[in-house]
Design a protein around this motif. Structure first.
Motif, PDB file in Angstrom:
ATOM      1  N   THR A 247      11.166  12.038  -9.246  1.00  0.00           N
ATOM      2  CA  THR A 247      12.595  12.559  -9.183  1.00  0.00           C
ATOM      3  C   THR A 247      12.539  13.985  -8.808  1.00  0.00           C
ATOM      4  OG1 THR A 247      12.367  12.767 -11.486  1.00  0.00           O
ATOM      5  CG2 THR A 247      13.418  10.590 -11.259  1.00  0.00           C
ATOM      6  N   SER A 248      11.366  14.247  -8.247  1.00  0.00           N
ATOM      7  CA  SER A 248      10.666  16.188  -7.854  1.00  0.00           C
ATOM      8  C   SER A 248      12.329  16.966  -6.150  1.00  0.00           C
ATOM      9  CB  SER A 248       9.719  16.631  -6.907  1.00  0.00           C
ATOM     10  OG  SER A 248       8.579  16.372  -8.607  1.00  0.00           O
ATOM     11  N   PHE A 249      11.988  15.811  -5.731  1.00  0.00           N
ATOM     12  CA  PHE A 249      12.959  15.491  -4.992  1.00  0.00           C
ATOM     13  C   PHE A 249      14.877  15.569  -5.213  1.00  0.00           C
ATOM     14  CE2 PHE A 249       9.109  15.914  -2.868  1.00  0.00           C
ATOM     15  CZ  PHE A 249       8.785  16.588  -2.189  1.00  0.00           C
ATOM     16  N   HIS A 250      16.174  15.677  -4.110  1.00  0.00           N
ATOM     17  CA  HIS A 250      16.458  15.372  -4.377  1.00  0.00           C
ATOM     18  C   HIS A 250      17.600  13.210  -3.674  1.00  0.00           C
ATOM     19  CE1 HIS A 250      17.758  20.048  -5.345  1.00  0.00           C
ATOM     20  NE2 HIS A 250      17.277  20.353  -4.169  1.00  0.00           N
ATOM     21  N   GLY A 251      16.564  12.771  -4.819  1.00  0.00           N
ATOM     22  CA  GLY A 251      16.925  11.533  -4.489  1.00  0.00           C
ATOM     23  C   GLY A 251      16.315  10.945  -2.981  1.00  0.00           C
ATOM     24  N   ILE A 252      15.692  11.918  -2.621  1.00  0.00           N
ATOM     25  CA  ILE A 252      15.158  11.870  -1.117  1.00  0.00           C
ATOM     26  C   ILE A 252      13.482  10.686  -1.926  1.00  0.00           C
ATOM     27  CG2 ILE A 252      14.229  12.141   0.921  1.00  0.00           C
ATOM     28  CD1 ILE A 252      16.803  13.706   1.679  1.00  0.00           C
ATOM     29  N   ARG A 253      13.255   9.505  -2.025  1.00  0.00           N
ATOM     30  CA  ARG A 253      11.830   9.512  -2.225  1.00  0.00           C
ATOM     31  C   ARG A 253      11.036   9.024  -0.553  1.00  0.00           C
ATOM     32  NH1 ARG A 253      11.624   7.631  -7.057  1.00  0.00           N
ATOM     33  NH2 ARG A 253      13.692   6.954  -8.175  1.00  0.00           N
ATOM     34  N   PRO A 254       9.784   9.526  -0.733  1.00  0.00           N
ATOM     35  CA  PRO A 254       8.758   9.418   0.447  1.00  0.00           C
ATOM     36  C   PRO A 254       8.098   7.889   1.055  1.00  0.00           C
ATOM     37  CG  PRO A 254       7.289  10.333  -2.024  1.00  0.00           C
ATOM     38  CD  PRO A 254       8.968   9.944  -2.173  1.00  0.00           C
ATOM     39  N   PRO A 255       7.726   7.680   1.693  1.00  0.00           N
ATOM     40  CA  PRO A 255       7.409   6.421   1.660  1.00  0.00           C
ATOM     41  C   PRO A 255       6.506   5.724   0.875  1.00  0.00           C
ATOM     42  CG  PRO A 255       6.372   7.563   3.410  1.00  0.00           C
ATOM     43  CD  PRO A 255       6.941   8.502   2.365  1.00  0.00           C
ATOM     44  N   GLN A 256       6.719   4.655   0.480  1.00  0.00           N
ATOM     45  CA  GLN A 256       5.825   4.056  -0.798  1.00  0.00           C
ATOM     46  C   GLN A 256       4.065   3.681   0.018  1.00  0.00           C
ATOM     47  OE1 GLN A 256       5.787   3.872  -3.809  1.00  0.00           O
ATOM     48  NE2 GLN A 256       7.830   5.372  -3.510  1.00  0.00           N
ATOM     49  N   LEU A 257       3.169   4.157  -0.395  1.00  0.00           N
ATOM     50  CA  LEU A 257       2.385   3.151   0.388  1.00  0.00           C
ATOM     51  C   LEU A 257       1.511   2.294  -0.135  1.00  0.00           C
ATOM     52  CD1 LEU A 257      -0.855   4.542   2.143  1.00  0.00           C
ATOM     53  CD2 LEU A 257      -1.432   5.440   0.309  1.00  0.00           C
ATOM     54  N   GLU A 258       1.573   1.119   0.537  1.00  0.00           N
ATOM     55  CA  GLU A 258       1.394   0.056   0.291  1.00  0.00           C
ATOM     56  C   GLU A 258      -0.431  -0.073  -0.144  1.00  0.00           C
ATOM     57  OE1 GLU A 258      -0.384  -0.315   4.432  1.00  0.00           O
ATOM     58  OE2 GLU A 258       1.278   1.027   3.454  1.00  0.00           O
ATOM     59  N   GLN A 259      -1.080  -1.123  -1.214  1.00  0.00           N
ATOM     60  CA  GLN A 259      -2.346  -1.112  -1.381  1.00  0.00           C
ATOM     61  C   GLN A 259      -2.808  -1.671  -0.756  1.00  0.00           C
ATOM     62  OE1 GLN A 259      -3.469   0.132  -4.915  1.00  0.00           O
ATOM     63  NE2 GLN A 259      -1.569   1.044  -4.819  1.00  0.00           N
ATOM     64  N   PRO A 260      -4.345  -1.354  -0.578  1.00  0.00           N
ATOM     65  CA  PRO A 260      -5.476  -1.456   0.662  1.00  0.00           C
ATOM     66  C   PRO A 260      -5.465  -2.971   0.345  1.00  0.00           C
ATOM     67  CG  PRO A 260      -6.718  -0.217  -0.950  1.00  0.00           C
ATOM     68  CD  PRO A 260      -5.027  -0.037  -1.278  1.00  0.00           C
ATOM     69  N   GLU A 261      -5.560  -3.828   1.332  1.00  0.00           N
ATOM     70  CA  GLU A 261      -6.322  -5.178   1.678  1.00  0.00           C
ATOM     71  C   GLU A 261      -7.374  -5.843   0.302  1.00  0.00           C
ATOM     72  OE1 GLU A 261      -6.989  -7.832   4.591  1.00  0.00           O
ATOM     73  OE2 GLU A 261      -5.050  -7.091   5.288  1.00  0.00           O
ATOM     74  N   LYS A 262      -7.989  -6.837  -0.386  1.00  0.00           N
ATOM     75  CA  LYS A 262      -8.833  -6.734  -1.185  1.00  0.00           C
ATOM     76  C   LYS A 262      -9.549  -6.751  -0.569  1.00  0.00           C
ATOM     77  CE  LYS A 262      -6.252  -8.151  -5.229  1.00  0.00           C
ATOM     78  NZ  LYS A 262      -5.987  -9.628  -5.783  1.00  0.00           N
ATOM     79  N   MET A 263     -11.356  -5.769  -1.005  1.00  0.00           N
ATOM     80  CA  MET A 263     -12.107  -6.504  -0.148  1.00  0.00           C
ATOM     81  C   MET A 263     -13.139  -7.456  -0.835  1.00  0.00           C
ATOM     82  SD  MET A 263     -12.641  -3.254   1.303  1.00  0.00           S
ATOM     83  CE  MET A 263     -14.148  -2.989   1.414  1.00  0.00           C
ATOM     84  N   PRO A 264     -13.630  -8.125   0.133  1.00  0.00           N
ATOM     85  CA  PRO A 264     -14.249 -10.012  -0.082  1.00  0.00           C
ATOM     86  C   PRO A 264     -15.736  -9.351  -1.302  1.00  0.00           C
ATOM     87  CG  PRO A 264     -14.875  -9.210   2.057  1.00  0.00           C
ATOM     88  CD  PRO A 264     -13.918  -7.889   1.392  1.00  0.00           C
ATOM     89  N   VAL A 265     -15.557 -10.392  -2.318  1.00  0.00           N
ATOM     90  CA  VAL A 265     -16.336 -10.274  -2.827  1.00  0.00           C
ATOM     91  C   VAL A 265     -17.157 -11.074  -2.885  1.00  0.00           C
ATOM     92  CG1 VAL A 265     -16.669 -10.975  -5.614  1.00  0.00           C
ATOM     93  CG2 VAL A 265     -14.934 -10.146  -5.072  1.00  0.00           C
ATOM     94  N   LEU A 266     -18.725 -10.636  -3.055  1.00  0.00           N
ATOM     95  CA  LEU A 266     -20.051 -10.747  -2.472  1.00  0.00           C
ATOM     96  C   LEU A 266     -20.853 -11.598  -3.912  1.00  0.00           C
ATOM     97  CD1 LEU A 266     -19.438  -8.830   0.099  1.00  0.00           C
ATOM     98  CD2 LEU A 266     -22.265  -8.312  -0.539  1.00  0.00           C
ATOM     99  N   LYS A 267     -21.338 -12.757  -4.090  1.00  0.00           N
ATOM    100  CA  LYS A 267     -21.467 -12.549  -5.213  1.00  0.00           C
ATOM    101  C   LYS A 267     -23.358 -13.482  -5.345  1.00  0.00           C
ATOM    102  CE  LYS A 267     -17.689 -16.142  -4.857  1.00  0.00           C
ATOM    103  NZ  LYS A 267     -17.358 -18.320  -4.229  1.00  0.00           N
ATOM    104  N   ALA A 268     -23.504 -13.056  -6.361  1.00  0.00           N
ATOM    105  CA  ALA A 268     -24.842 -12.913  -6.364  1.00  0.00           C
ATOM    106  C   ALA A 268     -25.849 -14.325  -6.790  1.00  0.00           C
ATOM    107  CB  ALA A 268     -25.564 -12.414  -8.178  1.00  0.00           C
TER     108      ALA A 268
END
Length: 587
Positions: A247-268
């Motif tokens: 709420t730092s700005f006057h009701g104007i919100r910055p764009p929401q940064l989406e989460q990066p894709e999940k990295m592949p899981v390497l199985k031992a």
């Protein structure tokens, strides 16, 4: 029934991990910001009295604490599949009324060997960590302290740690000085050792002599609930800070940064050293020792390095060590009484089949009864030299006389004797019971990375990625598990680097990608492509980024983070802020 007992709740935990099930069933649940995540590591049970011991520390606390609530339907967790040997157990409950409590109880330390990612994520997402052990299992305590505590320290964030020493020390209050009682006290973990471990981790040390209402509810529960309240206060504070920032700005919100894709899981890949060693014995590959009956009939074949790895008798027999080096008359006498080296090629009927340049060593077994059980004894040695009950059963199948069985067992103990010590294998079953199952991973640990009888030496020069050189060697010699271990190490190193270090260091990630593809490391190459896409703003500025193929470049552009759409929205937002001459209220 007392009032305290009416609070006890009955629920089943959900086993996780193991060798079966899908990848999703083995992945640890990620706690939400409104929850408290507790990770408990270690086994507080007594190795000698596991059948009589009560429920574990965590389960007992959850069942008795008045602050942990939940009816039968909310606490029952149905297992997704049958797991032969669960790596961790998951509990869910409510604490302080409406706070979700998520607990992962890991009684064995295998998770750090078999699934480093799950263990690191568990520790990294924990709000509180509990390390527990039994005061009467000193061997396991030192194994954990030497092998796993350094690993925990590397993955540990600034979260509270509780070290719980469970149980009453054997013969602690008795002034008896007999050898048996003295041995029992020496096998216990002292208070000083527990406090020293707590200092290394900056932890709170507790001694719980029993799992009753006092030690669980008031002592352990009081400390644990204090840290739970601290964790809730910290999360509430961080949540309020985020609200103020939004709420730092006057009701104007910055764009929401989406989460990066999940990295592949390497199985031992699971270890199969034991099966490989037994196959090596049964298939008679690369043998350099042949055992003969006293009448010079061939009995069995074996390998010097495996025999010398577990026995000083064989070291002396094969001239790996001299009598002066060993300085133990009993070992020298055992070697002379049981075996004789036959260095005359003409004296052995099967000598002509050996390579003339490097013929196997011919050893005559002087004791005919011992010789009749040699195949079972070799199987015992190649399996790690700890399965005494199985060895005794196999010998009884070959010998009818119980005296002969005992005589053969005693000779095996003499072969495995350590120089200068009284036979430490006097009570083999007790010796075996003191050690947890995960201790017996492979007999290769007896001679791995030791110069004794080594015929291959890998020289890897210093650099950021020595693992890549080792991966190339593993692919060359078709050692798939070593190749997977190198892949996991490279992934762990890259994930641990902050963005500033990735941008400044002289690391050619594209060259690493091409090497992974060339050496058929498909899992690593796929992961590296995702890693480049996730760190697009860093790697796209480097000259080697242009060396990506058309297909690789297309993949990176499609999965890049942050996306082009977000960057455009961010540019428009900045333009709007500057055009309206807005500024942050805080500044």
């Amino acid at each position: 029934m007392t009032k305290r007992q009416t609070r006890q709740k009955h629920f089943r935990p959900r086993p996780r991990g193991g060798n079966s099930g899908s990848a999703s069933s083995r992945r640890a649940r990620i706690p939400s910001p409104e929850s408290i995540h507790i990770v408990a590591l270690g086994n507080e049970g007594d190795a000698f009295h596991q059948d009589q011991r009560p429920s574990g520390l965590i389960r007992t606390y959850l069942g008795r604490s008045p602050l942990v609530s939940g009816d039968e339907s909310s606490l029952l967790l149905n297992a997704a599949g049958t797991v032969a040997r669960p790596v961790f157990t998951e509990y869910q409950a409510s604490a302080f009324g409406n706070v979700k409590l998520l607990v992962h109880d890991c009684p064995v330390w295998d998770i750090f060997d078999s699934d480093w990612y799950t263990s690191r994520n568990l520790i990294g997402s924990a709000d509180i960590i509990v390390i527990k052990y039994n005061v009467n299992d000193k061997f396991s305590f030192h194994e954990v302290k030497d092998n796993y505590i350094p690993v925990i320290k590397r993955a540990l964030n600034s979260v509270p740690v509780i070290i719980a020493a469970v149980g009453t020390r054997q013969n602690e209050e008795l002034p008896c000085t007999c050898p048996l009682c003295t041995s029992d006290r020496g096998s216990c973990v002292s208070t000083t050792e527990g406090i020293q471990l707590a200092k290394e981790l900056g932890a709170t040390y507790l001694e719980l002599h029993s799992l009753d209402d006092f030690y669980i509810g008031k002592y352990f529960g009081g400390v644990l609930e204090y840290f739970m309240i601290q964790a809730l206060n910290q999360k509430t504070s961080e949540k309020m800070k985020k609200r103020k920032m939004s709420t730092s700005f006057h009701g104007i919100r910055p764009p929401q940064l989406e989460q990066p894709e999940k990295m592949p899981v390497l199985k031992a890949e699971a270890s199969h050293y034991n099966s490989d060693l037994n196959n090596l014995l049964f298939c008679c590959q690369c043998v350099d020792v042949v055992f003969y009956h006293p009448d010079l009939q061939e009995v069995a074949e074996a390998h010097k390095i495996v025999l010398c790895a577990v026995s000083h008798v064989f070291m002396l027999l094969f001239n790996v060590k001299s009598p002066t080096d060993i300085q133990d008359p009993s070992i020298i006498r055992t070697s002379q009484d049981l075996f004789a080296v036959n260095r005359d090629p003409a004296a052995s009927p099967g000598a002509c089949r050996a390579s003339p340049g490097n013929p196997p060593l011919r050893v005559v077994v002087k004791d005919a009864v011992f010789c009749s059980c040699l195949s079972a004894i070799l199987h015992f040695i190649y399996s790690g030299a700890f399965q005494w009950e199985e060895l005794e059963d196999n010998i009884r199948k070959k010998l009818q006389d119980s005296g002969d069985v005992s005589n053969v067992i005693e000779k095996v103990k003499c072969i495995l004797k350590t120089p200068g010590k009284i036979n430490c294998l006097r009570n083999c079953k007790t010796y075996q019971a003191r050690k947890p199952l995960w201790f017996y991973n492979t007999s290769l640990k007896f001679f791995l990375n030791k110069p004794m009888l080594a015929d291959v030496v890998f020289e890897i020069q210093a650099g950021i990625f020595q693992a890549m050189c080792l991966l190339i060697c593993a692919e060359m010699y078709q050692v798939s598990r070593l190749q997977h271990i190198c892949e996991l190490f490279i992934v762990t190193q890259l994930q641990s680097m902050p963005s500033r270090e990735l941008a400044s260091m002289n690391l050619d990630i594209v060259d690493l990608l091409k090497k992974a593809k060339f050496h058929h490391s498909d899992c690593l190459s796929t992961w590296l492509l995702h890693f480049i896409a996730t760190n697009y703003l860093i790697f796209s500025q480097k000259p080697e980024f242009q060396d990506l193929s058309v297909e690789e470049r297309s993949f990176v552009e499609k999965h890049r983070w942050p996306s082009n759409l977000y960057l455009k929205q961010l540019a428009e937002y900045r333009k709007y802020i500057h055009s309206r001459k807005c500024r942050c209220l805080v500044m």
